[in-house]
Design a protein around this motif. Sequence first.
Motif, PDB file in Angstrom:
ATOM      1  N   GLN A   8      24.819 -15.901   1.520  1.00  0.00           N
ATOM      2  CA  GLN A   8      25.685 -16.899   2.150  1.00  0.00           C
ATOM      3  C   GLN A   8      26.434 -16.271   3.322  1.00  0.00           C
ATOM      4  OE1 GLN A   8      28.283 -18.396  -0.900  1.00  0.00           O
ATOM      5  NE2 GLN A   8      26.729 -19.762  -1.716  1.00  0.00           N
ATOM      6  N   TYR A   9      26.663 -17.093   4.339  1.00  0.00           N
ATOM      7  CA  TYR A   9      27.481 -16.675   5.478  1.00  0.00           C
ATOM      8  C   TYR A   9      28.890 -17.195   5.241  1.00  0.00           C
ATOM      9  CZ  TYR A   9      29.349 -16.250  10.170  1.00  0.00           C
ATOM     10  OH  TYR A   9      30.116 -15.929  11.250  1.00  0.00           O
ATOM     11  N   GLN A  10      29.884 -16.329   5.380  1.00  0.00           N
ATOM     12  CA  GLN A  10      31.278 -16.743   5.257  1.00  0.00           C
ATOM     13  C   GLN A  10      31.977 -16.444   6.571  1.00  0.00           C
ATOM     14  OE1 GLN A  10      33.146 -15.072   1.772  1.00  0.00           O
ATOM     15  NE2 GLN A  10      31.836 -16.228   0.398  1.00  0.00           N
ATOM     16  N   ASP A  11      32.674 -17.429   7.097  1.00  0.00           N
ATOM     17  CA  ASP A  11      33.331 -17.314   8.392  1.00  0.00           C
ATOM     18  C   ASP A  11      34.707 -16.683   8.226  1.00  0.00           C
ATOM     19  OD1 ASP A  11      33.756 -17.514  11.083  1.00  0.00           O
ATOM     20  OD2 ASP A  11      34.252 -19.653  11.053  1.00  0.00           O
ATOM     21  N   LEU A  12      34.714 -15.399   7.874  1.00  0.00           N
ATOM     22  CA  LEU A  12      35.944 -14.624   7.697  1.00  0.00           C
ATOM     23  C   LEU A  12      35.912 -13.438   8.633  1.00  0.00           C
ATOM     24  CD1 LEU A  12      35.928 -14.402   3.811  1.00  0.00           C
ATOM     25  CD2 LEU A  12      37.388 -15.867   5.173  1.00  0.00           C
ATOM     26  N   GLY A  15      33.024 -13.291  10.706  1.00  0.00           N
ATOM     27  CA  GLY A  15      31.795 -13.614   9.986  1.00  0.00           C
ATOM     28  C   GLY A  15      31.304 -12.461   9.136  1.00  0.00           C
ATOM     29  N   TRP A  17      28.256 -11.614   5.858  1.00  0.00           N
ATOM     30  CA  TRP A  17      27.169 -12.046   4.986  1.00  0.00           C
ATOM     31  C   TRP A  17      27.421 -11.495   3.591  1.00  0.00           C
ATOM     32  CZ3 TRP A  17      23.647 -15.582   6.258  1.00  0.00           C
ATOM     33  CH2 TRP A  17      23.511 -15.892   7.614  1.00  0.00           C
ATOM     34  N   LYS A  20      26.018 -13.984  -3.306  1.00  0.00           N
ATOM     35  CA  LYS A  20      26.617 -14.599  -4.496  1.00  0.00           C
ATOM     36  C   LYS A  20      25.636 -14.329  -5.615  1.00  0.00           C
ATOM     37  CE  LYS A  20      30.224 -16.944  -2.925  1.00  0.00           C
ATOM     38  NZ  LYS A  20      31.531 -17.019  -3.473  1.00  0.00           N
ATOM     39  N   THR A  26      30.657 -11.579  -6.151  1.00  0.00           N
ATOM     40  CA  THR A  26      30.326 -11.678  -4.735  1.00  0.00           C
ATOM     41  C   THR A  26      30.309 -10.272  -4.151  1.00  0.00           C
ATOM     42  OG1 THR A  26      31.374 -13.836  -4.549  1.00  0.00           O
ATOM     43  CG2 THR A  26      31.043 -12.630  -2.505  1.00  0.00           C
ATOM     44  N   GLN A  28      29.552  -7.997  -0.524  1.00  0.00           N
ATOM     45  CA  GLN A  28      29.335  -8.011   0.918  1.00  0.00           C
ATOM     46  C   GLN A  28      28.055  -7.243   1.197  1.00  0.00           C
ATOM     47  OE1 GLN A  28      32.696  -7.136   3.377  1.00  0.00           O
ATOM     48  NE2 GLN A  28      31.421  -6.633   5.145  1.00  0.00           N
ATOM     49  N   ASP A  39      21.276 -18.088   5.522  1.00  0.00           N
ATOM     50  CA  ASP A  39      22.189 -18.798   4.627  1.00  0.00           C
ATOM     51  C   ASP A  39      21.412 -19.641   3.626  1.00  0.00           C
ATOM     52  OD1 ASP A  39      24.813 -19.345   3.811  1.00  0.00           O
ATOM     53  OD2 ASP A  39      24.872 -21.203   4.953  1.00  0.00           O
ATOM     54  N   VAL A  59      35.738  -9.324   0.740  1.00  0.00           N
ATOM     55  CA  VAL A  59      35.168 -10.389  -0.084  1.00  0.00           C
ATOM     56  C   VAL A  59      34.589  -9.865  -1.387  1.00  0.00           C
ATOM     57  CG1 VAL A  59      34.682 -11.935   1.831  1.00  0.00           C
ATOM     58  CG2 VAL A  59      32.964 -10.279   1.149  1.00  0.00           C
TER      59      VAL A  59
END
Length: 71
Positions: A8-12, A15, A17, A20, A26, A28, A39, A59
């Motif tokens: 999954q891509y998380q915009d934090l 960004g 990757w 999960k 989770t 990284q 994604d 993350v």
Amino acid sequence: MKLSGTVQYQDLEGGVWVLKADDGRTYQLAGGDRKIKKDGQRISAEGNIQRDTVTAAMVGPVFHVTSYKAD
């Protein structure tokens, strides 16, 4: 170490990757190649946890992928 899960891509923090994993955690993602960064893709991966690595995204532990295959 072997893990399976969904990429999954998380915009934090610009960004990040993540994987999960099926174990509920989770991770990284690090390593692998650019094809791993899709994604929603399910993968099975081998690699190791980089315990001495600190990231801005925070993350989860950094999982350095040495090999993987799409499921």
